[in-house]
Design a protein around this motif. Structure first.
Motif, short mmCIF file in Angstrom:
data_model
loop_
_atom_site.label_atom_id
_atom_site.label_comp_id
_atom_site.label_asym_id
_atom_site.label_seq_id
_atom_site.Cartn_x
_atom_site.Cartn_y
_atom_site.Cartn_z
N LYS A 200 0.90 -1.29 0.13
CA LYS A 200 0.00 0.09 0.11
C LYS A 200 0.95 1.20 0.06
N MET A 201 0.20 2.26 -0.67
CA MET A 201 1.05 3.70 -0.96
C MET A 201 0.84 4.46 0.61
N GLU A 202 1.88 5.15 0.86
CA GLU A 202 1.48 5.94 2.02
C GLU A 202 2.16 7.34 1.71
N ASN A 203 1.62 8.56 2.26
CA ASN A 203 2.11 9.81 2.09
C ASN A 203 3.58 9.94 2.43
N GLY B 20 5.32 14.56 0.46
CA GLY B 20 5.62 14.49 -1.02
C GLY B 20 4.70 13.38 -1.59
N GLN B 21 4.63 12.97 -2.67
CA GLN B 21 3.68 11.96 -3.44
C GLN B 21 3.80 10.53 -2.51
N PRO B 22 2.58 9.91 -2.48
CA PRO B 22 2.79 8.56 -1.85
C PRO B 22 3.79 7.69 -2.40
N ARG B 23 4.42 6.85 -1.33
CA ARG B 23 5.35 5.81 -1.86
C ARG B 23 4.92 4.74 -1.26
N PRO B 24 5.36 3.42 -1.86
CA PRO B 24 5.05 2.08 -1.26
C PRO B 24 5.48 1.82 0.18
#
Length: 590
Positions: free
Chosen positions: A480-483, A562-566
């Motif tokens: 899942k992606m997180e901020n 920043g943009q979401p990352r795994p």
């Protein structure tokens, strides 16, 4: 039985050598609670005007200058009649004695021992443990001479556990073939429990100090499986006896390999937990694997040890990395845990690797060379500036193994590289060079790997994991992606303290520093445990206000996320794998 007779013959031969030699060390424990080992060195038939003694600054297998002489006190030199001999301390670890033509010299000193680790000394009212490098002087010019070791116990119910050869007819007196052997043979003294067992017709011991709920029968069975699996890989066992020395403590973790034994430190708490037990088994597999890879198959720079300073090599990525890779595979091949758990453990390490920004800064060969100043001297910026040669070495060995296996349909693998290294370097104990290591890997793989080594060992190019995993029907899949904020928090006595700030992250660009205490986001209190959930309330590029203490100054900072990352990665089997992919995977870990 043959192994026992061979061991006895070797011991008798060594005893004949010792009878004409002159070095005797005595270790006495008068008061264990003082944490002081009392050491006496007796030297006979000395002919020179001066005697130079040098105390090691590190121990093989643990690549850090630890300055063992800092624990030395009350140094004295005298004759056998008690007359004092003059001496001078030339450097931090070098003593020079004026012998005054005396044929017998007696040196005495004490070593403070109150650090429980696998690479130091520890003494209290429950036991004594020492490593040779941290307790004994190297006698300049006599490094290759046999050494007699006498141990004086403080209590009748204490006993000694070591792989040093016992002197026939004498209790608690042992013989070391030379100084290297003395350094390489740790000693446990106390009421430790000793479990004798046989594997492949050779005697083994499990020695345990400390209380715990370890299930001994199961542990011995699993250790035996590990021994058998690794013996099969290397076509036999290269020793006559072996000892596993396990220290169970409140909190701790570590292992140190030796030629015929290993020292293990592990937390005794909740050993019935499957994951924690699996990690202990991995530690055992790791240190036992080292008896080939490092103790006998070792880089040229470690062929002969210099105990006075750093021994530099760029090959630790293989010495430790391959060992870290196999400590996951060996328990799986031994059927101690399942292939599913094996993949989970590999995925966990890949996650750690991909979440270490320093992988894009430091090459793995540079990491190997800089072990002495970086890996064991971590600070708040370490993850930004360096990568562990254990971890990236494991990643390199993983993809090399998959590369070789895929090219040869599992008929060849990294196992064949290790077997070649064992035959050509390990059995003769001649150190290998980086070029020789690469040549053997290329010969086994059947292809030129100069570009591979240039990109992933000398360089910092990202490893394309899925390129190597796909032929085995596996995929490294983002979770899942997180901020993205770019900090790691730790709860310290109710305070949420920043322990790491990723370089170039929103947190770093806004002025957040390691050791800042995080208080609130947008005016609402936040803790280390709550941070991840709180960040889910926002979108990438949102502006938030973070309130914190910087030292003792209250600050409120504006931070643009920043943009979401795994949040991580997992190893999954692809849908509808081909027959070839199934066979590859089956031949590797199933």
């Amino acid at each position: 039985m043959a192994a026992v007779l061979l061991l006895l013959a070797s011991t008798c031969q060594l005893q004949k050598q010792v009878s004409s030699k002159m070095i005797v060390y005595q270790v006495k424990i008068s008061d264990p609670s003082s944490h002081l080992f009392e050491v006496t060195l007796e030297l006979e038939n000395w002919q020179k005007d001066t005697l130079d003694l040098k105390f090691p600054v590190w121990t093989p297998g643990s690549y850090l200058v630890r300055e063992y002489s800092k624990h030395l006190q009350n140094f004295q030199a005298h004759t056998n009649k008690g007359e004092k001999l003059p001496f001078v301390k030339i450097t931090k670890n070098h003593w020079q004695i004026q012998t005054l033509k005396q044929p017998k010299i007696i040196i005495s000193y004490q070593i403070y021992a109150n650090e429980l680790s696998v690479r130091t000394n520890h003494l209290d009212d429950s036991h004594g443990y020492f490593n040779g490098a941290a307790l004994f002087f190297l006698i300049v010019g006599l490094e290759s001479e046999p050494i007699t070791l006498k141990i004086i116990l403080p209590q009748d119910n204490w006993h000694v556990s070591t792989t040093l050869a016992p002197l026939a007819g004498h209790k608690n007196i042992f013989i070391a073939r030379d100084f290297d052997t003395l350094v390489d043979s740790p000693v446990e003294i106390g009421t430790q429990k000793v479990y004798d067992f046989q594997v492949l017709d050779k005697p083994h011991q499990l020695v345990i100090w400390g209380k715990g709920n370890l299930k001994i029968e199961q542990f011995l069975l699993d250790i035996s499986k590990i021994i058998e699996t690794q013996a099969q890989l290397f076509d036999g066992l290269p020793y006559q006896q072996y000892m596993f020395l396990l220290h169970l403590c409140a909190n701790g973790y570590g292992g140190l390999e030796h030629r015929d034994c290993c020292s293990l430190l592990y937390s005794r708490n909740n050993l019935s937990n499957p994951e924690k037990y699996e990690n202990l088994i991995q530690l055992v597999a790791h240190e036992f694997f080292h008896l080939w890879n490092v103790k006998r198959i070792r880089p040229k720079a470690l062929e002969k040890f210099n105990y006075e300073s750093e021994n530099y090599t760029t090959s630790l990525w293989f010495s430790e990395g391959a060992t870290s890779y196999y400590d996951i595979l060996i328990p799986c091949w031994s059927k101690i845990y399942s292939s599913e758990i094996c993949l989970q453990k590999l995925a966990k390490d890949i996650n750690r690797y991909l979440n270490t920004p320093g992988r894009m800064v430091q090459s793995v060969r540079e990491s190997s060379f800089d072990a002495w100043i970086k890996l064991y001297r971590r600070d708040a910026n370490s993850d930004n500036s360096q990568i562990s040669y254990y971890l990236k070495g494991e990643m390199i060995c993983l993809v090399l193994d998959l590369l070789i296996r895929n090219r040869h349909q599992n008929k060849k693998s990294l196992n064949d590289v290790l077997k070649r290294l064992w035959r050509e370097f390990g059995q003769t104990e001649v150190g290998f060079s980086e070029d020789q290591l690469q040549q053997i890997i290329e010969q086994v793989s059947g292809q030129d790997l100069s570009k591979f080594f240039e990109l992933y060992l000398d360089g910092i190019t990202e490893i394309p994991f899925n390129e190597y995993l796909e032929p085995f029907g596996l995929l490294l899949k983002p979770q899942k992606m997180e901020n993205y904020l770019g900090i790691k928090l730790e709860n310290q006595l109710g305070r949420s303290v920043v322990k790491f700030v990723e370089i170039g992250s929103p947190a770093q660009l806004s002025g957040i520093n390691p050791e800042d205490e995080l208080l609130a986001i947008d005016g609402i209190k936040v803790t280390a445990e709550q941070l991840s959930e709180r960040l889910k309330e926002y979108q990438g590029d949102d502006m938030i206000e973070i309130t914190l203490f910087h030292q003792d100054e209250l600050r409120t900072l504006g931070v643009q996320l920043g943009q979401p990352r795994p949040s991580g990665y997992e190893l999954v089997e692809i849908q509808s794998p081909s027959q070839g992919q199934k066979q590859n995977l089956q031949g590797w870990i199933y």
